[in-house]
Design an enzyme around this catalytic site. Structure first.
Site, PDB file in Angstrom:
ATOM      1  N   GLU A   1       0.837  -1.220   0.000  1.00 22.41           N
ATOM      2  CA  GLU A   1       0.000   0.000   0.000  1.00 22.41           C
ATOM      3  C   GLU A   1       0.864   1.261   0.000  1.00 22.41           C
ATOM      4  OE1 GLU A   1      -3.147  -0.346  -0.449  1.00 22.41           O
ATOM      5  OE2 GLU A   1      -3.871  -2.140   0.608  1.00 22.41           O
ATOM      6  N   ILE A   2       1.876   1.244  -0.856  1.00 21.86           N
ATOM      7  CA  ILE A   2       2.851   2.341  -0.918  1.00 21.86           C
ATOM      8  C   ILE A   2       2.181   3.688  -1.217  1.00 21.86           C
ATOM      9  CG2 ILE A   2       3.434   1.962  -3.371  1.00 21.86           C
ATOM     10  CD1 ILE A   2       6.236   2.618  -0.998  1.00 21.86           C
TER      11      ILE A   2
ATOM     12  N   CYS B   1     -13.041  -6.690 -14.519  1.00 27.18           N
ATOM     13  CA  CYS B   1     -14.068  -5.654 -14.407  1.00 27.18           C
ATOM     14  C   CYS B   1     -15.375  -6.276 -13.921  1.00 27.18           C
ATOM     15  CB  CYS B   1     -14.274  -4.967 -15.757  1.00 27.18           C
ATOM     16  SG  CYS B   1     -15.654  -3.803 -15.734  1.00 27.18           S
TER      17      CYS B   1
ATOM     18  N   CYS C   1     -12.971  -1.676 -15.820  1.00 30.37           N
ATOM     19  CA  CYS C   1     -12.145  -1.322 -16.985  1.00 30.37           C
ATOM     20  C   CYS C   1     -12.316   0.165 -17.291  1.00 30.37           C
ATOM     21  CB  CYS C   1     -12.531  -2.171 -18.188  1.00 30.37           C
ATOM     22  SG  CYS C   1     -14.129  -1.709 -18.863  1.00 30.37           S
TER      23      CYS C   1
HETATM   24 ZN    ZN Z   1     -15.805  -3.069 -18.003  1.00 29.56          ZN
END
Ligand code: ZN
Ligand code: ADP
Length: 195
Positions: free
Chosen positions: A93-94, A149, A187
């Site tokens: 989690e930089i 997605c 996406c």
């Molecule tokens: Zn999508």
């Protein structure tokens, strides 16, 4: 996947990026496990902000975990680093660390350490996330992972923020008191930010 710096005696920076659920923590955990098998001493950190699943471990969404030290900021991490001997510095989690983390990673790599970072490259608005883009530029090895997605099932490169089930507004503050918040992988086509 090839970890090009895995066998190098020269210090380096590796960074693993992508949206939420892309498998960044999973990949970081895999690299830590391999370093342990190679008998390298690993020092692993994460910002205290990340409370999901467990406090003193790097945890992935599919239940894998390795121990780590939670820290408030780069200064606290530096103070611990200076007391320890190690070969590999791992940071999850930089994106939640302050600017000083960039110089710290550079200094550690210059000092011969293998630095492995993972984090979000884009925020919920789809914009580059603070310290991550410069680290991607400075790194010897960059891996950009995708999730799936949740709308169209194509590869997801963005993190959709939902507030009470609706796409978040561009101007929504990072912390919304009393709102029901969720994040999902999307996406480019399905990612929505309300202006
Ligand atoms: Zn999508
Ligand atoms: P990250 O650190 O990138 O948020 P994690 O390593 O914590 O990702 O979790 C990756 C795991 O999340 C996958 O192996 C899979 O089991 C699970 N997962 C849940 N939702 C998704 C999704 N939309 N796309 C891909 N993996 C998902």
């Amino acid at each position: 996947m090839v970890d090009i710096m895995e066998y190098s005696k020269i210090g380096s920076i590796e960074i693993i990026v992508g949206p939420m659920y892309a498998g960044k923590s999973e990949e970081l955990i895999r690299r830590i496990n391999r370093a342990n098998i190679a008998e390298l001493k690993v020092l692993a950190f994460k910002p205290k902000i990340d409370k999901r699943y467990s406090d003193d471990s790097i945890a992935s969404h599919n239940g894998k975990q390795v121990p780590c030290i939670p820290v408030e900021n780069t200064e606290e991490m530096m103070a611990i680093i200076q007391q320890e001997t190690f070969d590999v510095l791992a940071i999850d989690e930089i994106q939640f660390f302050d600017e000083a983390v960039i110089e710290m990673c550079q200094d550690m790599a210059d000092a011969g350490k293998r630095v492995i970072c993972s984090g979000l490259d884009l925020d919920f608005r789809g914009e580059p996330f603070k310290v991550v883009p410069p680290l991607m530029a400075m790194a010897e090895h960059v891996v950009k992972l995708t999730a799936i997605c949740m709308v169209c099932k194509n590869p997801a490169t963005r993190t959709q923020r939902l507030v009470n089930g609706q796409p978040a507004k561009y101007s929504d503050p990072i912390i919304l008191v009393g709102a029901k918040e969720a994040y999902e992988a999307r996406c480019r086509n399905c990612h929505q930010v309300i202006k």
